[in-house]
Design a protein around this motif. Sequence first.
Motif, short mmCIF file in Angstrom:
data_model
loop_
_atom_site.label_atom_id
_atom_site.label_comp_id
_atom_site.label_asym_id
_atom_site.label_seq_id
_atom_site.Cartn_x
_atom_site.Cartn_y
_atom_site.Cartn_z
N VAL A 138 1.94 5.37 17.94
CA VAL A 138 2.26 4.39 16.90
C VAL A 138 2.19 5.03 15.52
O VAL A 138 3.09 4.84 14.67
N ASN A 139 1.15 5.80 15.27
CA ASN A 139 0.99 6.42 13.96
C ASN A 139 2.01 7.54 13.71
O ASN A 139 2.54 7.67 12.61
N ARG A 140 2.31 8.32 14.73
CA ARG A 140 3.28 9.40 14.56
C ARG A 140 4.68 8.85 14.34
O ARG A 140 5.46 9.39 13.53
N MET A 141 5.01 7.77 15.05
CA MET A 141 6.32 7.15 14.85
C MET A 141 6.50 6.71 13.41
O MET A 141 7.56 6.87 12.82
N LYS A 142 5.45 6.18 12.83
CA LYS A 142 5.51 5.72 11.44
C LYS A 142 5.51 6.88 10.46
O LYS A 142 6.34 6.94 9.54
N GLN A 143 4.60 7.83 10.64
CA GLN A 143 4.42 8.89 9.65
C GLN A 143 5.55 9.91 9.67
O GLN A 143 6.05 10.31 8.61
N LEU A 144 5.97 10.32 10.86
CA LEU A 144 6.97 11.39 10.97
C LEU A 144 8.39 10.84 11.03
O LEU A 144 9.30 11.36 10.38
N HIS A 145 8.58 9.77 11.81
CA HIS A 145 9.93 9.31 12.09
C HIS A 145 10.34 8.07 11.29
O HIS A 145 11.50 7.67 11.35
N ASP A 184 -3.78 4.14 6.53
CA ASP A 184 -2.73 4.49 5.57
C ASP A 184 -1.71 3.36 5.55
O ASP A 184 -0.58 3.49 6.03
N PRO A 185 -2.08 2.22 4.95
CA PRO A 185 -1.22 1.04 5.02
C PRO A 185 0.08 1.21 4.27
O PRO A 185 0.17 1.98 3.31
N LEU A 186 1.08 0.48 4.74
CA LEU A 186 2.38 0.49 4.09
C LEU A 186 2.43 -0.60 3.01
O LEU A 186 1.94 -1.70 3.22
N LYS A 187 3.05 -0.28 1.89
CA LYS A 187 3.36 -1.29 0.89
C LYS A 187 4.85 -1.56 0.96
O LYS A 187 5.67 -0.78 0.48
N ILE A 188 5.21 -2.63 1.63
CA ILE A 188 6.61 -2.98 1.83
C ILE A 188 7.06 -3.90 0.69
O ILE A 188 6.46 -4.95 0.46
N ILE A 237 -8.95 -10.53 -0.99
CA ILE A 237 -8.45 -11.00 0.30
C ILE A 237 -9.52 -10.76 1.36
O ILE A 237 -10.11 -9.69 1.44
N GLY A 238 -9.78 -11.78 2.17
CA GLY A 238 -10.81 -11.67 3.20
C GLY A 238 -10.59 -10.46 4.10
O GLY A 238 -9.47 -10.20 4.53
N GLN A 239 -11.66 -9.73 4.37
CA GLN A 239 -11.54 -8.51 5.17
C GLN A 239 -11.11 -8.77 6.61
O GLN A 239 -10.64 -7.87 7.30
N ALA A 240 -11.25 -10.04 7.05
CA ALA A 240 -10.79 -10.39 8.40
C ALA A 240 -9.26 -10.38 8.48
O ALA A 240 -8.71 -10.34 9.58
N CYS A 241 -8.59 -10.42 7.32
CA CYS A 241 -7.12 -10.34 7.28
C CYS A 241 -6.73 -8.87 7.35
O CYS A 241 -6.72 -8.17 6.32
N GLN A 242 -6.43 -8.39 8.54
CA GLN A 242 -6.25 -6.96 8.74
C GLN A 242 -4.81 -6.52 8.49
O GLN A 242 -3.87 -7.29 8.65
N LEU A 243 -4.69 -5.27 8.11
CA LEU A 243 -3.39 -4.65 7.85
C LEU A 243 -2.92 -3.84 9.05
O LEU A 243 -3.73 -3.35 9.85
N PHE A 244 -1.62 -3.66 9.16
CA PHE A 244 -1.10 -2.61 10.02
C PHE A 244 -1.47 -1.26 9.41
O PHE A 244 -1.57 -1.12 8.20
N TYR A 245 -1.65 -0.26 10.26
CA TYR A 245 -1.88 1.12 9.80
C TYR A 245 -3.00 1.15 8.75
O TYR A 245 -2.83 1.59 7.61
N ARG A 246 -4.18 0.67 9.14
CA ARG A 246 -5.26 0.45 8.17
C ARG A 246 -5.70 1.72 7.46
O ARG A 246 -6.11 1.68 6.31
#
Length: 500
Positions: free
Chosen positions: A402-409, A40-44, A29-38
């Motif tokens: 943003v990162n704390r909301m995801k990681q902790l909560h 520590d990305p989520l696998k949904i 996948i092209g590196q220009a296609c960026q992920l959220f939380y790069r």
Amino acid sequence: MPFASQQMQSVASQQLSKSDTIKLRNKHIGQACQLFYRSDPLKIVRGQGQYMFDEEGTRYLDCINNVAHVGHCHPEVVRAGALQMATISTNNRFLHDELVQCARTLTSKMPAPLSVCFFVNSGSEANDLALRLARNYTKRLDVITLDHAYHGHLQSVMEISPYKFNQPGGEQKPEYVHVAPCPDIYGGQFTDKLHPNADLGALYAQPIADICERQQAKGQGVAAFIAESLQSCGGQILPPAGYFQAAYNAVHRAGGLCIADEVQVGFGRVGSHYWAFETQGVVPDIVSVAKPMGNGHPVGAVVTTPEIAQAFYDTGVAYFNTYGGNPVSCAIANAVMRIIDEEGLQQNAHQLGEYLLRECSQLKQEFECIGDVRGLGLFVGIELVSDREARMPDTKAAHWVVNRMKQLHKVLVSSDGPNDNVIKLKPPMCFNHENADEFLLAFRECLTTLTQEQLQQSAAAAAAAASSAVTTNGVIATAADTLANKTKMFERQDRLIKSV
């Protein structure tokens, strides 16, 4: 829920580990296609309503997904799409009822005379076609856009998206594109602080009038003025009262058309109205819609007047889009619009939005790091600052939250705006009061911890300064004691939050 057992079996049978998924993505996948939380990305792997689940079954509250408008995998949307897919899916050169019913429902929710539809696959395509319609009708090329605007990823709309072309490495703005200031009354060119008694709508509309006058003086005029009814990528911006009315008047006097980009904020999200442009009392010449229309399925539309549509037809060049308006897409869009009405989701957005804004405004009274709270319905922005008086954006704090909301909560939010310091809330419309409280409690904990850490850093810096300088009249010591007392206060508040 339809396909529930198959859905769970599919999740359970996934063969790839998260690390293998990352490796394959990095390779193919092209590196220009960026992920959220790069970092520590989520696998949904699954979604339901306002929740998403990762490969380990961890549940995340989705506060940012304005695509899954009526909720992830809504059973009625799934049923409508599956049934139509099992029946027939072809292009719109054949008659089918889903297409005309979708057009009838969509235009019934628009003000007159917006009554003709063109169906596409995405917001980018919708805005591209909107530009074609405007340029064909006016026989002009020049377009007025707003600073920090984003209208899509096609070449034609990248050219009118400062959010993209102003970035390092972005393509140079064409001469036929004119950029007016973003109508941000908190951090923009004209603020409520610097102009407390001014008509900010008129102030922000004047640069658009100036562009039109310059174009007319050159004998060129303008083809169109395009604007998101509420800017999302620009930082959840609500234009001041009267802004669009004055801007539209100026553009129409110059012979141009006005395009409302509702790709992010349409279909009842603002609560008080079905379309965000209605909050300003204007009627655009062209409206582009997409994202929420398909609840995750690629479908969009351009809605315009019979006169503009007729001028497009008169060119003799037929418009054909292989997948635009196919029966499956239209069946899904029909289900989405039906669900919005039947489940009262616009009313929910209105009531819940007022609650969120009220509670976030209360947090602003408690935490100096909140500079501004703004929004309509389930479209809310919370601007974080390092200096409230100077309105100094705090990008680092926003990223931390943003990162704390995801990681902790396990709550998913995002940040955006010119300085990437605005916490964005655009949840699925089935978001409820309990979800709002879950967000608010998590957000309060983040702000408390953030403030506590900042005070500790300040106290450490003050202590270091005190040890290397002569204390004059006890000023430094007093400052250090004050910071220490504030730190203890926030520690007590932190324990109270965690006890809840």
